[in-house]
Scaffold this motif. Structure first.
Motif, PDB file in Angstrom:
ATOM      1  N   UNK A  26      26.763 -39.902  11.371  1.00 49.05           N
ATOM      2  CA  UNK A  26      26.856 -41.426  10.788  1.00 49.05           C
ATOM      3  C   UNK A  26      26.983 -42.279  11.963  1.00 49.05           C
ATOM      4  N   UNK A  27      25.834 -43.403  11.471  1.00 50.11           N
ATOM      5  CA  UNK A  27      25.802 -44.375  12.688  1.00 50.11           C
ATOM      6  C   UNK A  27      25.420 -45.774  12.278  1.00 50.11           C
ATOM      7  N   UNK A  28      25.185 -46.684  12.934  1.00 51.25           N
ATOM      8  CA  UNK A  28      24.645 -47.968  12.616  1.00 51.25           C
ATOM      9  C   UNK A  28      23.286 -47.983  12.195  1.00 51.25           C
ATOM     10  N   UNK A  29      23.021 -48.882  11.170  1.00 49.55           N
ATOM     11  CA  UNK A  29      21.496 -49.007  10.918  1.00 49.55           C
ATOM     12  C   UNK A  29      21.256 -50.589  10.920  1.00 49.55           C
ATOM     13  N   UNK A  30      19.737 -50.799  11.172  1.00 48.73           N
ATOM     14  CA  UNK A  30      19.500 -52.080  10.771  1.00 48.73           C
ATOM     15  C   UNK A  30      19.148 -52.543   9.219  1.00 48.73           C
ATOM     16  N   UNK A  31      19.227 -51.521   8.368  1.00 48.48           N
ATOM     17  CA  UNK A  31      19.081 -51.571   7.140  1.00 48.48           C
ATOM     18  C   UNK A  31      20.490 -52.227   6.397  1.00 48.48           C
ATOM     19  N   UNK A  32      20.131 -53.593   5.921  1.00 44.00           N
ATOM     20  CA  UNK A  32      21.536 -54.253   5.600  1.00 44.00           C
ATOM     21  C   UNK A  32      21.233 -54.529   4.026  1.00 44.00           C
ATOM     22  N   UNK A  33      20.083 -54.538   3.542  1.00 42.64           N
ATOM     23  CA  UNK A  33      19.640 -54.865   2.320  1.00 42.64           C
ATOM     24  C   UNK A  33      19.052 -53.772   1.700  1.00 42.64           C
ATOM     25  N   UNK A  34      19.505 -53.470   0.402  1.00 43.97           N
ATOM     26  CA  UNK A  34      18.812 -52.314  -0.221  1.00 43.97           C
ATOM     27  C   UNK A  34      19.285 -50.739   0.461  1.00 43.97           C
ATOM     28  N   UNK A  35      18.320 -49.888   0.221  1.00 42.17           N
ATOM     29  CA  UNK A  35      18.597 -48.531   0.484  1.00 42.17           C
ATOM     30  C   UNK A  35      17.216 -47.876   1.093  1.00 42.17           C
ATOM     31  N   UNK A  36      17.219 -47.346   2.353  1.00 44.22           N
ATOM     32  CA  UNK A  36      16.113 -46.702   2.710  1.00 44.22           C
ATOM     33  C   UNK A  36      16.563 -45.439   3.145  1.00 44.22           C
ATOM     34  N   UNK A  37      15.620 -44.491   2.420  1.00 43.55           N
ATOM     35  CA  UNK A  37      15.710 -42.969   2.356  1.00 43.55           C
ATOM     36  C   UNK A  37      14.680 -42.488   3.048  1.00 43.55           C
ATOM     37  N   UNK A  38      14.706 -41.693   4.261  1.00 45.32           N
ATOM     38  CA  UNK A  38      13.571 -41.061   4.961  1.00 45.32           C
ATOM     39  C   UNK A  38      13.956 -39.314   4.866  1.00 45.32           C
ATOM     40  N   UNK A  39      12.722 -38.665   4.675  1.00 42.39           N
ATOM     41  CA  UNK A  39      12.776 -37.233   4.370  1.00 42.39           C
ATOM     42  C   UNK A  39      11.791 -36.774   5.389  1.00 42.39           C
ATOM     43  N   UNK A  40      12.041 -35.595   5.747  1.00 44.03           N
ATOM     44  CA  UNK A  40      10.869 -34.873   6.630  1.00 44.03           C
ATOM     45  C   UNK A  40      10.934 -33.250   5.964  1.00 44.03           C
ATOM     46  N   UNK A  41       9.854 -32.682   5.799  1.00 47.35           N
ATOM     47  CA  UNK A  41       9.707 -31.186   5.389  1.00 47.35           C
ATOM     48  C   UNK A  41       8.472 -30.794   6.246  1.00 47.35           C
ATOM     49  N   UNK A  42       8.769 -29.629   6.895  1.00 46.50           N
ATOM     50  CA  UNK A  42       7.611 -28.928   7.780  1.00 46.50           C
ATOM     51  C   UNK A  42       6.751 -28.298   6.405  1.00 46.50           C
ATOM     52  N   UNK A  43       5.368 -28.525   6.659  1.00 47.41           N
ATOM     53  CA  UNK A  43       4.531 -27.897   5.650  1.00 47.41           C
ATOM     54  C   UNK A  43       4.713 -26.283   5.675  1.00 47.41           C
ATOM     55  N   UNK A  44       4.976 -25.791   6.612  1.00 47.80           N
ATOM     56  CA  UNK A  44       5.295 -24.260   6.783  1.00 47.80           C
ATOM     57  C   UNK A  44       6.529 -23.869   6.535  1.00 47.80           C
ATOM     58  N   UNK A  45       7.346 -24.832   5.894  1.00 47.70           N
ATOM     59  CA  UNK A  45       8.865 -24.355   5.613  1.00 47.70           C
ATOM     60  C   UNK A  45       9.006 -22.891   4.913  1.00 47.70           C
ATOM     61  N   UNK A  46       9.980 -22.441   5.190  1.00 44.95           N
ATOM     62  CA  UNK A  46      10.232 -21.033   4.483  1.00 44.95           C
ATOM     63  C   UNK A  46      11.478 -21.371   3.707  1.00 44.95           C
ATOM     64  N   UNK A  47      11.737 -22.393   3.573  1.00 43.01           N
ATOM     65  CA  UNK A  47      12.973 -22.795   2.660  1.00 43.01           C
ATOM     66  C   UNK A  47      12.235 -22.838   1.268  1.00 43.01           C
TER      67      UNK A  47
END
Length: 270
Positions: free
Chosen positions: A148-169
């Motif tokens: 948990x930390x400080x963010x420059x996003x103060x308006x709205x919500x920003x969600x960032x996701x990352x997935x390896x193309x070769x994921x085994x999940x």
């Protein structure tokens, strides 16, 4: 560089149609069902949250592939997820909103939502970040870590996701970890997120933690990086609350020796 970048009106937006168009730009996914299924689930869940909960007008959607990793960014201009949760649940602060997200089954629209979307998305992708109202919650499933930390996003919500193309999940396996007989029955709230600091001593802290846990059959309480717990906290959670909700099993995990001593000392004797 993004493969797809769009600014969309949230009014009457259909998340599945947006994903259909975005998917056409990601040809590599067609031969990679693991990454494709996870990406489709995560994208539509997060975009649907923006549509239904943000009270905003626009959403910016970016998707790309870099170094064998698919990344997704969805940013709305609404009130902000953390402020919305704080105000709806009358929570003491924005940090408590982040803590609520780790429980699952917590939603401000129970008639239309199960409260599972952010919970399962944060566990299905490799890395997950939700930034809102000046704070950010980061989940790294590759390292089994959160932050948990400080963010420059103060308006709205920003969600960032990352997935390896070769994921085994596999998405089915992620659901199975928290499911019994096809029902979302197990949760794993992160104790550290429920207060600023690493000491939990009061009954009021235990009561805030326990809100909504009766919805589950089994709850793993993750005490990682918690330095100390007090007798009142332990008694309220493991005796008082547990006696009032006998159908929910509380399982403390990742305790240091001091925390383990207090928890074991406070457990009811048979």
């Amino acid at each position: 560089m993004p493969r797809s970048r769009q600014r969309l009106d949230l009014a009457d937006l259909a998340e599945d149609l947006v994903w259909r168009d975005v998917r056409l730009t990601l040809g590599e996914l067609e031969s990679l069902p693991g990454a494709r299924v996870i990406a489709g689930y995560a994208f539509t869940e997060i975009l649907n949250n923006a549509i239904d909960h943000s009270s905003g007008y626009h959403v910016d959607v970016q998707v790309g592939i870099d170094g064998g990793v698919l990344w997704i960014e969805i940013a709305d201009d609404g009130v902000g997820t953390l402020a919305h949760l704080r105000d709806s649940f009358e929570l003491p602060d924005l940090f408590a909103s982040i803590a609520e997200l780790t429980k699952g089954k917590r939603t401000t629209m129970s008639e239309a939502h199960t409260g599972e979307g952010i919970f399962f998305t944060s566990k299905a992708v490799d890395t997950f970040e939700l930034a809102s109202n000046g704070l950010r919650w980061f989940v790294d499933n590759l390292r089994d870590d959160i932050g948990v930390g400080i963010s420059e996003v103060v308006t709205g919500t920003t969600v960032r996701l990352a997935i390896a193309l070769a994921t085994e999940r596999h998405l089915a396996e992620v659901f199975a970890e928290f499911t019994t007989n096809h029902e979302f029955a197990r949760s794993r709230p992160v104790i550290e997120l429920f207060e600023i600091g690493s000491e939990f001593v009061s009954r009021s802290e235990a009561k805030r933690l326990a809100v909504g846990l009766e919805e589950f059959d089994q709850v793993e309480l993750d005490f990682d990086r918690v330095d100390m717990v007090g007798q009142g906290f332990v008694d309220e959670l493991f005796r008082v609350w547990a006696n009032e909700h006998p159908s929910t099993e509380l399982i403390p995990v990742r305790m240091n020796p001091a925390v383990a001593f207090m928890v074991e000392r406070g457990l009811p004797r048979r």
